[in-house]
Design a protein around this motif. Structure first.
Motif, PDB file in Angstrom:
ATOM      1  N   ILE A   4       0.747  -1.193  -0.011  1.00 47.09           N
ATOM      2  CA  ILE A   4       0.081   0.122  -0.095  1.00 47.09           C
ATOM      3  C   ILE A   4       0.938   1.400   0.098  1.00 47.09           C
ATOM      4  O   ILE A   4       1.827   1.545   0.969  1.00 47.09           O
ATOM      5  N   VAL A   6       1.269   4.869   0.759  1.00 46.43           N
ATOM      6  CA  VAL A   6       0.449   5.749   1.609  1.00 46.43           C
ATOM      7  C   VAL A   6       1.123   7.298   1.125  1.00 46.43           C
ATOM      8  O   VAL A   6       1.954   7.475   1.443  1.00 46.43           O
ATOM      9  N   GLU A  36      -2.152  -1.238  -3.845  1.00 46.93           N
ATOM     10  CA  GLU A  36      -3.051   0.019  -3.856  1.00 46.93           C
ATOM     11  C   GLU A  36      -2.417   1.225  -3.464  1.00 46.93           C
ATOM     12  O   GLU A  36      -1.344   1.239  -2.984  1.00 46.93           O
ATOM     13  N   TYR A  38      -3.303   4.779  -1.027  1.00 50.29           N
ATOM     14  CA  TYR A  38      -4.010   5.720  -0.304  1.00 50.29           C
ATOM     15  C   TYR A  38      -3.465   7.083  -0.096  1.00 50.29           C
ATOM     16  O   TYR A  38      -2.324   7.307   0.337  1.00 50.29           O
ATOM     17  N   THR A  40      -3.680  10.535   1.740  1.00 46.49           N
ATOM     18  CA  THR A  40      -3.832  11.056   3.183  1.00 46.49           C
ATOM     19  C   THR A  40      -4.975  12.258   3.045  1.00 46.49           C
ATOM     20  O   THR A  40      -4.522  12.976   2.176  1.00 46.49           O
ATOM     21  N   PHE A  49      -4.845   5.438   9.322  1.00 42.91           N
ATOM     22  CA  PHE A  49      -5.181   4.296   8.215  1.00 42.91           C
ATOM     23  C   PHE A  49      -4.337   3.300   8.486  1.00 42.91           C
ATOM     24  O   PHE A  49      -4.834   2.148   8.459  1.00 42.91           O
ATOM     25  N   TYR A  53      -5.966  -0.602   9.241  1.00 42.66           N
ATOM     26  CA  TYR A  53      -5.689  -1.677   8.448  1.00 42.66           C
ATOM     27  C   TYR A  53      -5.050  -2.648   8.934  1.00 42.66           C
ATOM     28  O   TYR A  53      -5.370  -4.022   8.774  1.00 42.66           O
TER      29      TYR A  53
END
Length: 321
Positions: A4, A6, A36, A38, A40, A49, A53
């Protein structure tokens, strides 16, 4: 393991995250990676987050796309998930934690991040004002913190870049000669009591966007490296500053009269006034008495795969951003 990214859209000057997101999407699609993105939404959102998660889905590889502050949030969110991994794509104005890993590949290479392997790294646990948190790189109190505090304000002015803001802040703070008045305990024994110019409590070697203030520090040796610069004159400090910034000050004759440096497992700092300003990887806060403790092999840090080159890199991003 799922990856992920971020992404902090406000990191640095806030103009690189869009290109980075497109690059990440292209690489994910090209190799069909289990990954993926994300983005902020506010300060503290990355930590929230990541923590949620991990609690809901378990381990993952979290790549903090931002500065050292973003890395700090991801670290604090993932610290309890021992099998998770943490990486960095540097977008900030400092990016100092990455500088501890020379010659290991391009941290801005998305393919290299996805194919990289992790190594164990230490973190510094710190307790202040009934809070327990973790830091990846370094704390600064006194002159360094005052400079960082002013630099944040300077960068808000038109046409003042990160490096220019930093050097202007050094000049202003030299004129003011504003330090700190502290009691410093190393491994529960008092080492210093009274005024000083600055102190750093370090896991890594770099601060301020490449200043090698703690050249003896290592993020994997299980020790904190502490610097104490005594309450010296402006002139004496200026003569040592170029060496201090390059990390060559340890070789100067008589430097022990100016800078005390050692390694230890814990540090306790008590401000004589009851409160102090403390800079944690570039993020500044008010604090009272604070205890710092090294946590050996605290987290898994992703080292980019130097062989995984890709033309779809974010080439305009670098550790000197």
């Amino acid at each position: 393991m799922k990856t992920i990214f971020v992404v902090n859209p406000k990191a640095g000057q806030g103009n690189a995250s869009g290109k980075l997101i497109n690059s990440i999407k292209n690489v994910i699609a090209q190799i069909k990676a289990d990954a993926e993105i994300y983005v902020t939404k506010a300060v503290g959102d990355a930590e929230r987050f990541v923590r949620e998660y991990c609690r809901n889905y378990g381990k993952a590889r979290f790549i903090a796309c931002g500065g050292d502050g973003t890395l700090g949030e991801v670290l604090n969110g993932a610290i309890e998930s021992k099998d998770s991994e943490i990486g960095v794509v540097p977008l900030g104005t400092g990016n100092d934690f990455c500088r501890n890993f020379k010659g290991v590949g391009n941290f801005s290479d998305i393919m290299a991040q996805l194919k990289g392997k992790s190594v164990k790294c230490d973190a510094i646990k710190y307790e202040t004002q009934n809070r327990v948190r973790y830091c990846a790189n370094m704390f600064n109190i006194g002159f360094d913190c005052n400079v960082a505090d002013l630099t944040a304000e300077m960068k808000k002015k038109p046409f003042v870049s990160g490096s220019l803001a930093y050097f202007l802040s050094i000049f202003v703070m030299l004129v003011k000669k504003k330090g700190a008045d502290l009691i410093i305990e190393l491994d529960n024994k008092i080492k210093h009591k009274g005024p000083l110019l600055l102190t750093s409590i370090a896991n890594g070697s770099f601060c301020g966007g490449g200043v090698k203030s703690n050249p003896l520090a290592s993020v994997r040796d299980g020790f904190i490296n502490v610097n104490i610069i005594y309450n010296i004159s402006r002139l004496k400090f200026l003569t040592k500053l170029p060496f201090y910034m390059k990390g060559t000050h340890t070789k100067l004759k008589g430097i022990e009269k100016v800078i005390f440096s050692t390694k230890c497992k814990s540090v306790t700092i008590t401000p004589s006034s009851g409160k102090m300003r403390i800079c944690t990887d570039g993020e500044i806060e008010n604090a009272s008495k604070t205890r710092f403790e090294i946590i050996h092999n605290a987290f898994n840090f992703v080292i980019p795969d130097i062989k995984a080159g890709l033309s779809e890199n974010v080439k305009q991003l670098s550790l000197n951003n």
